[in-house]
Design a protein around this motif. Structure first.
Motif, PDB file in Angstrom:
ATOM      1  N   VAL A 643      72.103  18.233   5.458  1.00  0.00           N
ATOM      2  CA  VAL A 643      72.903  19.320   4.754  1.00  0.00           C
ATOM      3  C   VAL A 643      71.906  20.606   4.292  1.00  0.00           C
ATOM      4  N   LEU A 644      71.167  20.012   3.836  1.00  0.00           N
ATOM      5  CA  LEU A 644      70.178  21.217   3.254  1.00  0.00           C
ATOM      6  C   LEU A 644      69.693  21.966   4.390  1.00  0.00           C
ATOM      7  N   GLY A 645      69.349  21.426   5.586  1.00  0.00           N
ATOM      8  CA  GLY A 645      68.891  22.131   6.748  1.00  0.00           C
ATOM      9  C   GLY A 645      70.060  22.915   7.372  1.00  0.00           C
ATOM     10  N   ASN A 646      71.415  22.356   7.284  1.00  0.00           N
ATOM     11  CA  ASN A 646      72.448  23.131   7.941  1.00  0.00           C
ATOM     12  C   ASN A 646      72.773  24.604   6.790  1.00  0.00           C
ATOM     13  N   GLU A 647      72.557  24.200   5.566  1.00  0.00           N
ATOM     14  CA  GLU A 647      72.630  25.431   4.752  1.00  0.00           C
ATOM     15  C   GLU A 647      71.532  26.308   4.888  1.00  0.00           C
ATOM     16  N   LYS A 648      70.627  25.983   5.082  1.00  0.00           N
ATOM     17  CA  LYS A 648      69.594  26.978   5.348  1.00  0.00           C
ATOM     18  C   LYS A 648      69.525  27.516   6.730  1.00  0.00           C
ATOM     19  N   ARG A 649      69.877  26.890   7.800  1.00  0.00           N
ATOM     20  CA  ARG A 649      70.271  27.589   9.030  1.00  0.00           C
ATOM     21  C   ARG A 649      71.157  28.381   8.848  1.00  0.00           C
ATOM     22  N   ASP A 650      72.334  28.160   8.162  1.00  0.00           N
ATOM     23  CA  ASP A 650      73.390  29.057   8.062  1.00  0.00           C
ATOM     24  C   ASP A 650      72.979  30.227   7.382  1.00  0.00           C
ATOM     25  N   LEU A 651      72.437  30.209   6.385  1.00  0.00           N
ATOM     26  CA  LEU A 651      71.936  31.494   5.828  1.00  0.00           C
ATOM     27  C   LEU A 651      70.851  32.362   6.687  1.00  0.00           C
ATOM     28  N   ALA A 652      70.131  31.640   7.573  1.00  0.00           N
ATOM     29  CA  ALA A 652      69.260  32.233   8.348  1.00  0.00           C
ATOM     30  C   ALA A 652      69.872  32.810   9.558  1.00  0.00           C
ATOM     31  N   VAL A 653      70.981  32.229   9.841  1.00  0.00           N
ATOM     32  CA  VAL A 653      71.853  32.691  11.128  1.00  0.00           C
ATOM     33  C   VAL A 653      72.627  34.100  10.496  1.00  0.00           C
ATOM     34  N   ALA A 654      72.837  33.960   9.317  1.00  0.00           N
ATOM     35  CA  ALA A 654      73.692  35.168   8.759  1.00  0.00           C
ATOM     36  C   ALA A 654      72.775  36.478   8.695  1.00  0.00           C
ATOM     37  N   LYS A 655      71.406  36.202   8.218  1.00  0.00           N
ATOM     38  CA  LYS A 655      70.604  37.197   8.269  1.00  0.00           C
ATOM     39  C   LYS A 655      70.048  37.746   9.520  1.00  0.00           C
ATOM     40  N   LEU A 656      69.944  36.763  10.575  1.00  0.00           N
ATOM     41  CA  LEU A 656      69.625  37.172  11.872  1.00  0.00           C
ATOM     42  C   LEU A 656      70.759  37.899  12.590  1.00  0.00           C
ATOM     43  N   ARG A 657      72.035  37.709  12.206  1.00  0.00           N
ATOM     44  CA  ARG A 657      73.178  38.518  12.860  1.00  0.00           C
ATOM     45  C   ARG A 657      73.139  39.789  12.085  1.00  0.00           C
ATOM     46  N   LYS A 658      72.760  39.893  10.727  1.00  0.00           N
ATOM     47  CA  LYS A 658      72.832  41.447  10.036  1.00  0.00           C
ATOM     48  C   LYS A 658      71.924  41.978  10.435  1.00  0.00           C
ATOM     49  N   ARG A 659      70.525  41.464  10.895  1.00  0.00           N
ATOM     50  CA  ARG A 659      69.354  42.286  11.272  1.00  0.00           C
ATOM     51  C   ARG A 659      69.544  42.575  12.789  1.00  0.00           C
ATOM     52  N   TYR A 660      70.016  41.608  13.584  1.00  0.00           N
ATOM     53  CA  TYR A 660      70.070  42.071  14.834  1.00  0.00           C
ATOM     54  C   TYR A 660      71.384  43.057  15.179  1.00  0.00           C
ATOM     55  N   SER A 661      72.382  42.849  14.462  1.00  0.00           N
ATOM     56  CA  SER A 661      73.475  43.959  14.476  1.00  0.00           C
ATOM     57  C   SER A 661      72.986  45.183  14.167  1.00  0.00           C
ATOM     58  N   ASP A 759      63.799  33.474  18.163  1.00  0.00           N
ATOM     59  CA  ASP A 759      64.206  33.322  16.730  1.00  0.00           C
ATOM     60  C   ASP A 759      65.039  31.923  16.521  1.00  0.00           C
ATOM     61  N   VAL A 760      66.051  32.129  17.114  1.00  0.00           N
ATOM     62  CA  VAL A 760      67.067  30.943  17.456  1.00  0.00           C
ATOM     63  C   VAL A 760      66.241  29.516  17.733  1.00  0.00           C
ATOM     64  N   GLN A 761      65.449  29.754  18.653  1.00  0.00           N
ATOM     65  CA  GLN A 761      64.774  28.348  18.686  1.00  0.00           C
ATOM     66  C   GLN A 761      63.841  27.791  17.636  1.00  0.00           C
ATOM     67  N   ALA A 762      63.203  28.922  17.105  1.00  0.00           N
ATOM     68  CA  ALA A 762      62.694  28.640  15.653  1.00  0.00           C
ATOM     69  C   ALA A 762      63.776  27.970  14.725  1.00  0.00           C
ATOM     70  N   LEU A 763      65.082  28.434  14.647  1.00  0.00           N
ATOM     71  CA  LEU A 763      65.869  27.719  13.779  1.00  0.00           C
ATOM     72  C   LEU A 763      66.019  26.407  14.032  1.00  0.00           C
ATOM     73  N   ASP A 764      66.279  25.960  15.334  1.00  0.00           N
ATOM     74  CA  ASP A 764      66.566  24.685  15.550  1.00  0.00           C
ATOM     75  C   ASP A 764      65.557  23.776  15.369  1.00  0.00           C
ATOM     76  N   GLU A 765      64.394  24.176  15.560  1.00  0.00           N
ATOM     77  CA  GLU A 765      63.178  23.225  15.300  1.00  0.00           C
ATOM     78  C   GLU A 765      62.917  23.179  13.718  1.00  0.00           C
ATOM     79  N   ALA A 766      63.413  24.061  12.772  1.00  0.00           N
ATOM     80  CA  ALA A 766      62.982  24.124  11.423  1.00  0.00           C
ATOM     81  C   ALA A 766      64.020  23.474  10.825  1.00  0.00           C
ATOM     82  N   TYR A 767      65.353  22.966  11.244  1.00  0.00           N
ATOM     83  CA  TYR A 767      66.136  22.468  10.270  1.00  0.00           C
ATOM     84  C   TYR A 767      66.937  21.528  11.002  1.00  0.00           C
ATOM     85  N   ASP A 768      66.319  20.665  11.814  1.00  0.00           N
ATOM     86  CA  ASP A 768      66.854  19.374  12.262  1.00  0.00           C
ATOM     87  C   ASP A 768      66.299  18.301  11.528  1.00  0.00           C
TER      88      ASP A 768
END
Length: 815
Positions: A643-661, A759-768
């Motif tokens: 659950v903690l990993g999913n929370e951090k991943r969701d926040l990281a994904v939101a930042k990724l989307r904002k930055r890459y957008s 960056d996405v690959q790093a997300l997967d490895e960090a929060y599983d």
């Protein structure tokens, strides 16, 4: 395909072109956290509703999200039919022989055809055998059959456990639990009880409340006795016998007793205790798909079980910390009859509670039905996602429109256009209306990885779950063997048994462990009792633990080895100064246990053993920067980490989307300006240039922003756009500088895509959390923090089992 699976997205299918009704290559993705606001799937028989539901459960598994799936029709057991090698022999036990005969084929031939069909279908939707294997390895899947031993039995009637202290303090939830439990019990008897006017309901509710307020759990047998002889004398201001005479109470008790004594009803009493935590995670913390198959039950039994399950889910949910990420899913394959618009079955209030409160705890509901007119749409007004397939009648369509209008929208709600879209849906086509998005989208459901064999028969469920049940039986036998004497030892103990306890010197203290009866035989042991304090400022540990351990002496010269100690699940209050029955037998006491001075030496050994064996074990995740709590198992910690990993991943994904957008918008603007320069010089290639620009926009927007519609081959789309733009630049003539700018921007876009993938690959490895390599930390008690209460002679009770062996009548501490 790999990119979105690391972004917490469910792959639902592919978008359907609104102009021509054809399937496109653009994936329809659904952010897992959007499911916190729940979803409803509506579609007539044959619309593909069950396939969509199974696909969502598969996607949840890929995202490490556990699922409890209530299965009234028997279809969801298909989730266990995954065959990554696509061999005909794997499919053969599950295909329909009649379907093979109808095609003029043998069962083996038909099974081979189904295997090929599934392999081809999965491949056409961008999936492969590796993804199927990953799905199988991600979760533990099991089929439970309450009231039956076909699948894994689950004990519902063994006890009506007292709610947790937190739930008891929430007066509204506590009152609801009391009322629903009483209603569910009476529903088993066929009594449609009103909580206000039914004296049966009022009595049972008062009995539950009386014991639960004291933290006491009940079982059905105790409840029957309490109905005859209640511990309360008044109901409201009236005397109990005036409100509900003893003769009438006896009649109610007899009804419950007849239910309890009915042939086959013992299945409700056996199996694993109903526990949401166990249904969601294995002891190792691995997510589970727990299919609760209830197709074999009567309507009253189904209602009872569903209510007890929802009750337990709410109690578990209220004990969890809040989260904005998806923690777990409750899926119900057919909600008809459980949340109707007019009637108020006990399940309705529980479902409404979950729809209103589960969001804060990360529990998402997915409710499926083919009968839209039988749903309480007011109750679904907070449902954020609607997936609507083919509907039977215009009346059904009108009801769905009312529900959609009440559910809100991410954009302006066009009733006419929405109605027209729904009317034109084909098989396996759904309209996705998600309030978290700008507007609806029509999509075709992807090919599921599970083989859709149809409703499971009892024999098929039994075949699937036999290996699991055999393993559980072996584990239970192994545990029983640890506290069961061999036949030889049993005979030796019985031969040496005395009617009364042997005499021991006055200086030796004796205790009898609770659990004995007239048929018991007590064996002597050395027992130690202590209190330990564990502290660690670094890991924020400050906890106490009581320990009661016993060592059985071996034959011959007695040497007490505390490494062989049994840790008892008992407290000091469970120790008696005499046996519970004067008729119980006692084994002889070895001479060494009668030596008073030996106990002081055993006490020193006990303390050394406590220092070594009694420790607090913590687990540390370097990736999540988290440490487990004292008493938290590795499995519970991994579940919390996920659950903690999913929370951090969701926040990281939101930042990724904002930055890459932001980067994508800048590059896209530069690209369009370069093309405008080319366009001025080459009017005849106008259409080709615009198409290329759109290709770029679709690919980058999909890959970077993680929109629900994403190209399945974003990298290839970019490459295609580059080639198209290259053709434009050749046709444009003398536009060298514009062409150089265009090529430079194209290269930057391609680099942006590669960086995003990294960056996405790093997300997967960090929060599983499942693959997280945890570090084990041991906190030992200091010598000064160990208080020995005593080391004494103890008598452990043993009773004869069905095979004539003596088995321990005392409980061991499994921790």
């Amino acid at each position: 395909m790999g990119t979105f699976e690391k972004l917490g997205a469910f792959y639902l299918g592919k978008r359907i072109d609104g102009d021509n009704g054809k399937l496109t290559d653009e994936l329809v993705l659904y952010d897992s956290k959007d499911l916190n606001t729940h979803a409803v799937i509506i579609g007539m028989t044959g619309s593909g509703k069950t396939g969509l539901g199974i696909g969502m459960i598969e996607e949840a598994a890929m995202d490490n999200v556990p699922v409890i799936a209530i299965d009234p029709k028997g279809d969801l057991g298909n989730l266990m039919l995954t065959f990554p090698q696509f061999r005909g022999e794997d499919f053969e036990p599950w295909v329909d022989p009649q379907a093979a005969a109808n095609r003029g084929e043998t069962v083996a031939q038909f099974a081979a055809g189904q295997a090929g069909l599934w392999e081809k279908g999965i491949g056409q939707w961008g999936q492969d055998a590796k993804r199927v294997k990953t799905f199988r390895s991600k979760v533990d899947t099991a089929i439970y059959t309450p009231g039956s031993d076909a699948g894994l039995p689950v004990s519902v009637l063994r006890s009506f456990d007292a709610p947790s202290e937190a739930l008891t303090e929430d007066r509204d939830l506590y009152r609801e639990r009391v009322q629903v439990t009483a209603t569910s019990i009476l529903a088993l008897l066929g009594i449609d009880a009103d909580p206000v006017t039914s004296r049966e309901h009022i009595l049972i509710a008062n009995l539950l409340d009386h014991h639960w307020q004291q933290g006491q759990s009940l079982d059905l047998a105790t409840l029957i006795a309490l109905i005859q002889n209640p511990p309360i004398t008044k109901i409201g201001v009236m005397e109990l016998d005036t409100f509900y005479p003893a003769k009438d109470r006896l009649s109610l008790a007899m009804q419950l007793n007849n239910l309890l004594a009915a042939p086959g009803f013992e299945a409700w009493m056996s199996g694993e205790p109903l526990s949401t935590a166990s249904l969601l995670f294995t002891p190792e913390g691995k997510p589970r798909i727990s299919v609760m198959s209830i197709a074999h039950l009567s309507d009253a039994e189904r209602m009872f079980f569903v209510c007890m399950l929802l009750n337990d889910l709410i109690a578990w949910m209220r004990a969890q910390p809040g989260t904005s990420s998806l923690r777990a899913i409750l899926y119900m394959d057919e909600i008809f009859g459980y949340m109707p618009p007019v009637a108020n079955p006990p399940s309705k209030q529980l479902l409404l509670t979950l729809l209103k409160q589960a969001r804060a705890f990360g529990v998402g509901l997915v409710l499926s039905t083919q009968n839209p007119v039988d749903l309480d749409y007011k109750g679904l007004s907070n449902t954020g996602t609607w997936m609507i397939g083919r509907l039977q009648t215009e009346r059904d369509q009108a009801r769905v429109m009312d529900g959609l209008a009440g559910a809100g929208s991410g954009g302006e709600f066009d009733r006419g256009a929405m109605s027209q879209t729904i009317a034109g849906l084909g098989k396996r086509q759904f309209l996705l209306h998600n309030v978290h998005e700008r507007g609806p989208v029509v999509f075709g459901t992807r090919w599921v990885m599970s083989y859709l064999a149809g409703p499971m028969t009892r024999d098929q469920i039994k075949r699937l779950m036999s290996p699991r049940k055999d393993a559980m039986d072996r584990h239970a036998e192994k545990r029983a063997a640890a506290t069961t004497l061999t036949q030889r030892d049993s005979r030796a103990v019985e031969r040496a048994s005395l009617a009364a306890a042997p005499s021991v010197p006055a200086g030796i203290t004796q205790y009898w462990i609770a659990g004995g009866d007239d048929e018991s035989v007590y064996r002597p042991a050395v027992i130690g009792a202590a209190e330990l304090l564990f502290t660690s400022a670094r890991y924020k540990v400050d906890t106490e633990r009581a320990c009661l351990a016993a060592v059985l002496p071996e034959d011959g010269p007695v040497a007490i080895d505390w490494d062989e100690a049994l840790t008892l699940d008992a407290a000091l209050d469970d120790l008696g100064d005499e046996p519970e029955s004067d008729a119980a037998g006692h084994s002889e006491v070895p001479v060494a246990l009668t030596k008073t001075r030996a106990y002081s030496g055993w006490e020193k050994g006990f303390k050394r053993w406590l220092r070594k064996a009694q420790v607090v074990t913590l687990y540390r995740s370097a990736a999540m920067k988290a440490v487990s709590e004292p008493g938290e198992t590795e499995g519970d910690f991994r579940a919390r980490l996920q659950v903690l990993g999913n929370e951090k991943r969701d926040l990281a994904v939101a930042k990724l989307r904002k930055r890459y957008s932001s980067k994508m918008n800048t590059l896209e603007a530069r690209l369009l300006r370069a093309r405008q320069a080319i366009e001025r010089e080459s009017q005849q290639s106008r259409k080709k240039k615009l198409d290329a620009a759109i290709s770029f926009g679709t690919a980058i927007l999909g890959a970077v922003l993680g929109r629900k519609r994403v190209s399945s081959t974003s990298a290839r789309s970019i490459g295609s756009a580059v080639r198209s733009a290259g053709g434009i630049s050749k046709e444009a003539g003398d536009v060298a500088r514009a062409r150089e700018t265009e090529a430079r921007v194209q290269a930057e876009l391609a680099e942006l895509e590669r960086t995003f993938e990294d960056d996405v690959q790093a997300l997967d490895e960090a929060y599983d959390a499942q693959s997280d390599d945890l570090t084990e930390i041991t906190v030992k008690p200091k010598s000064t923090d160990i208080q020995i209460h005593f080391v004494a002679l103890a008598w452990l009770p043993y009773t004869r089992d069905s095979k004539g062996r003596l088995s321990a009548a005392f409980a061991l501490d499994e921790d």
